[in-house]
Design a protein around this motif. Structure first.
Motif, mmCIF file in Angstrom:
data_model
loop_
_atom_site.group_PDB
_atom_site.id
_atom_site.type_symbol
_atom_site.label_atom_id
_atom_site.label_comp_id
_atom_site.label_asym_id
_atom_site.label_seq_id
_atom_site.Cartn_x
_atom_site.Cartn_y
_atom_site.Cartn_z
ATOM 1 N N GLN A 72 0.814 -1.216 0.000
ATOM 2 C CA GLN A 72 0.000 0.000 0.000
ATOM 3 C C GLN A 72 0.847 1.265 0.000
ATOM 4 O OE1 GLN A 72 -2.777 -0.284 3.243
ATOM 5 N NE2 GLN A 72 -3.931 -1.907 2.254
ATOM 6 N N SER A 73 2.076 1.157 0.490
ATOM 7 C CA SER A 73 2.998 2.294 0.533
ATOM 8 C C SER A 73 4.361 1.814 0.074
ATOM 9 C CB SER A 73 3.110 2.846 1.958
ATOM 10 O OG SER A 73 1.877 3.350 2.401
ATOM 11 N N ILE A 74 5.110 2.730 -0.523
ATOM 12 C CA ILE A 74 6.460 2.399 -0.967
ATOM 13 C C ILE A 74 7.418 3.498 -0.527
ATOM 14 C CG2 ILE A 74 5.810 0.926 -2.905
ATOM 15 C CD1 ILE A 74 6.171 3.377 -4.735
ATOM 16 N N PRO A 75 8.697 3.228 -0.404
ATOM 17 C CA PRO A 75 9.327 1.944 -0.641
ATOM 18 C C PRO A 75 8.988 0.940 0.471
ATOM 19 C CG PRO A 75 10.958 3.496 0.197
ATOM 20 C CD PRO A 75 9.676 4.259 -0.016
ATOM 21 N N LEU A 76 8.726 -0.281 0.049
ATOM 22 C CA LEU A 76 8.475 -1.378 0.974
ATOM 23 C C LEU A 76 9.447 -2.489 0.636
ATOM 24 C CD1 LEU A 76 6.743 -2.761 3.193
ATOM 25 C CD2 LEU A 76 5.342 -3.685 1.334
ATOM 26 N N MET A 77 10.217 -2.907 1.627
ATOM 27 C CA MET A 77 11.159 -4.003 1.444
ATOM 28 C C MET A 77 10.637 -5.206 2.215
ATOM 29 S SD MET A 77 14.396 -1.524 1.819
ATOM 30 C CE MET A 77 13.318 -0.339 2.616
ATOM 31 N N VAL A 78 10.507 -6.329 1.520
ATOM 32 C CA VAL A 78 10.012 -7.557 2.134
ATOM 33 C C VAL A 78 11.068 -8.637 1.950
ATOM 34 C CG1 VAL A 78 8.178 -9.283 2.181
ATOM 35 C CG2 VAL A 78 7.626 -6.908 1.611
ATOM 36 N N LEU A 79 11.456 -9.262 3.071
ATOM 37 C CA LEU A 79 12.434 -10.345 3.023
ATOM 38 C C LEU A 79 11.700 -11.673 2.940
ATOM 39 C CD1 LEU A 79 15.421 -11.253 3.188
ATOM 40 C CD2 LEU A 79 15.077 -11.454 5.667
ATOM 41 N N PHE A 80 12.046 -12.456 1.922
ATOM 42 C CA PHE A 80 11.473 -13.784 1.730
ATOM 43 C C PHE A 80 12.528 -14.840 2.035
ATOM 44 C CE2 PHE A 80 8.777 -11.074 -0.759
ATOM 45 C CZ PHE A 80 7.517 -11.659 -0.708
ATOM 46 N N LYS A 81 12.158 -15.827 2.851
ATOM 47 C CA LYS A 81 13.005 -16.993 3.117
ATOM 48 C C LYS A 81 12.155 -18.220 2.857
ATOM 49 C CE LYS A 81 15.919 -15.246 6.889
ATOM 50 N NZ LYS A 81 16.263 -15.462 8.305
ATOM 51 N N ASP A 82 12.708 -19.157 2.128
ATOM 52 C CA ASP A 82 11.985 -20.401 1.820
ATOM 53 C C ASP A 82 10.605 -20.119 1.247
ATOM 54 O OD1 ASP A 82 14.157 -21.980 2.789
ATOM 55 O OD2 ASP A 82 13.440 -21.645 4.839
ATOM 56 N N GLY A 83 10.506 -19.085 0.422
ATOM 57 C CA GLY A 83 9.259 -18.778 -0.257
ATOM 58 C C GLY A 83 8.217 -18.051 0.559
ATOM 59 N N LYS A 84 8.577 -17.640 1.780
ATOM 60 C CA LYS A 84 7.606 -16.967 2.648
ATOM 61 C C LYS A 84 8.137 -15.610 3.108
ATOM 62 C CE LYS A 84 5.607 -21.211 4.542
ATOM 63 N NZ LYS A 84 5.829 -21.913 3.323
ATOM 64 N N PRO A 85 7.256 -14.603 3.202
ATOM 65 C CA PRO A 85 7.700 -13.311 3.741
ATOM 66 C C PRO A 85 7.940 -13.437 5.238
ATOM 67 C CG PRO A 85 5.341 -13.271 3.278
ATOM 68 C CD PRO A 85 5.851 -14.599 2.816
ATOM 69 N N VAL A 86 9.132 -13.038 5.699
ATOM 70 C CA VAL A 86 9.480 -13.181 7.111
ATOM 71 C C VAL A 86 9.727 -11.849 7.813
ATOM 72 C CG1 VAL A 86 10.376 -15.521 6.847
ATOM 73 C CG2 VAL A 86 11.925 -13.582 6.567
ATOM 74 N N ALA A 87 9.944 -10.784 7.051
ATOM 75 C CA ALA A 87 10.184 -9.469 7.650
ATOM 76 C C ALA A 87 9.932 -8.404 6.593
ATOM 77 C CB ALA A 87 11.615 -9.358 8.167
ATOM 78 N N TRP A 101 19.241 -3.551 9.734
ATOM 79 C CA TRP A 101 17.942 -4.238 9.807
ATOM 80 C C TRP A 101 18.014 -5.555 9.057
ATOM 81 C CZ3 TRP A 101 14.805 -5.212 5.465
ATOM 82 C CH2 TRP A 101 13.634 -5.875 5.751
ATOM 83 N N LEU A 102 18.551 -5.516 7.835
ATOM 84 C CA LEU A 102 18.604 -6.716 7.011
ATOM 85 C C LEU A 102 19.447 -7.805 7.671
ATOM 86 C CD1 LEU A 102 17.832 -8.198 4.460
ATOM 87 C CD2 LEU A 102 19.707 -7.026 3.276
ATOM 88 N N GLU A 103 20.600 -7.430 8.192
ATOM 89 C CA GLU A 103 21.470 -8.419 8.849
ATOM 90 C C GLU A 103 20.785 -9.006 10.092
ATOM 91 O OE1 GLU A 103 25.977 -7.151 7.699
ATOM 92 O OE2 GLU A 103 24.984 -5.931 9.211
ATOM 93 N N SER A 104 19.973 -8.198 10.776
ATOM 94 C CA SER A 104 19.312 -8.694 12.002
ATOM 95 C C SER A 104 18.200 -9.694 11.698
ATOM 96 C CB SER A 104 18.750 -7.521 12.817
ATOM 97 O OG SER A 104 17.581 -7.002 12.210
ATOM 98 N N VAL A 105 17.631 -9.633 10.484
ATOM 99 C CA VAL A 105 16.527 -10.540 10.143
ATOM 100 C C VAL A 105 16.982 -11.712 9.265
ATOM 101 C CG1 VAL A 105 14.715 -8.851 10.488
ATOM 102 C CG2 VAL A 105 15.738 -9.076 8.223
ATOM 103 N N LEU A 106 18.220 -11.668 8.809
ATOM 104 C CA LEU A 106 18.726 -12.801 8.026
ATOM 105 C C LEU A 106 18.988 -13.921 8.981
ATOM 106 C CD1 LEU A 106 21.185 -11.194 5.455
ATOM 107 C CD2 LEU A 106 19.045 -12.353 4.962
#
Length: 106
Positions: A72-87, A101-106
């Motif tokens: 609904q709003s951008i920029p939106l960054m979504v992290l996918f692991k194993d085919g699922k959005p996780v963060a 942020w990215l390193e903390s959710v990997l």
């Protein structure tokens, strides 16, 4: 490794079926904050090569996936692991915050 452009047609192969985590940046050409974070994402893509793939999806050219995910709003960054959005992270931020942020959710 440079960021990778993904489309509605390539999303399943490039993101959902990826063996490594994929950060998808949902953006548009008219979005100023999207343009502001683009160079940082390119640098982070190089710095974290092998750990994560950073992909970009233009929501104006590709409407199916953003609609299904509920962008609904951008920029939106979504992290996918194993085919699922996780963060996800909404909005622009300095490179150090994005990378942290990215390193903390990997």
């Amino acid at each position: 490794m440079p960021t990778k452009a993904v489309t509605d047609a390539s999303f399943a192969d490039d993101v959902l079926n990826s063996t490594t985590p994929v950060l998808v940046d949902f953006w548009a050409d008219w979005c100023g904050p999207c343009k502001m974070i683009a160079p940082a994402l390119e640098e982070i893509s190089d710095e974290l090569e092998g750990k994560v793939t950073i992909a970009k999806m233009d929501i104006m050219e590709n409407t199916n996936v953003p609609g299904e995910i509920g962008v609904q709003s951008i920029p939106l960054m979504v992290l996918f692991k194993d085919g699922k959005p996780v963060a996800q992270k909404l909005g622009a931020a300095p490179k150090s915050q994005l990378k942290g942020w990215l390193e903390s959710v990997l």
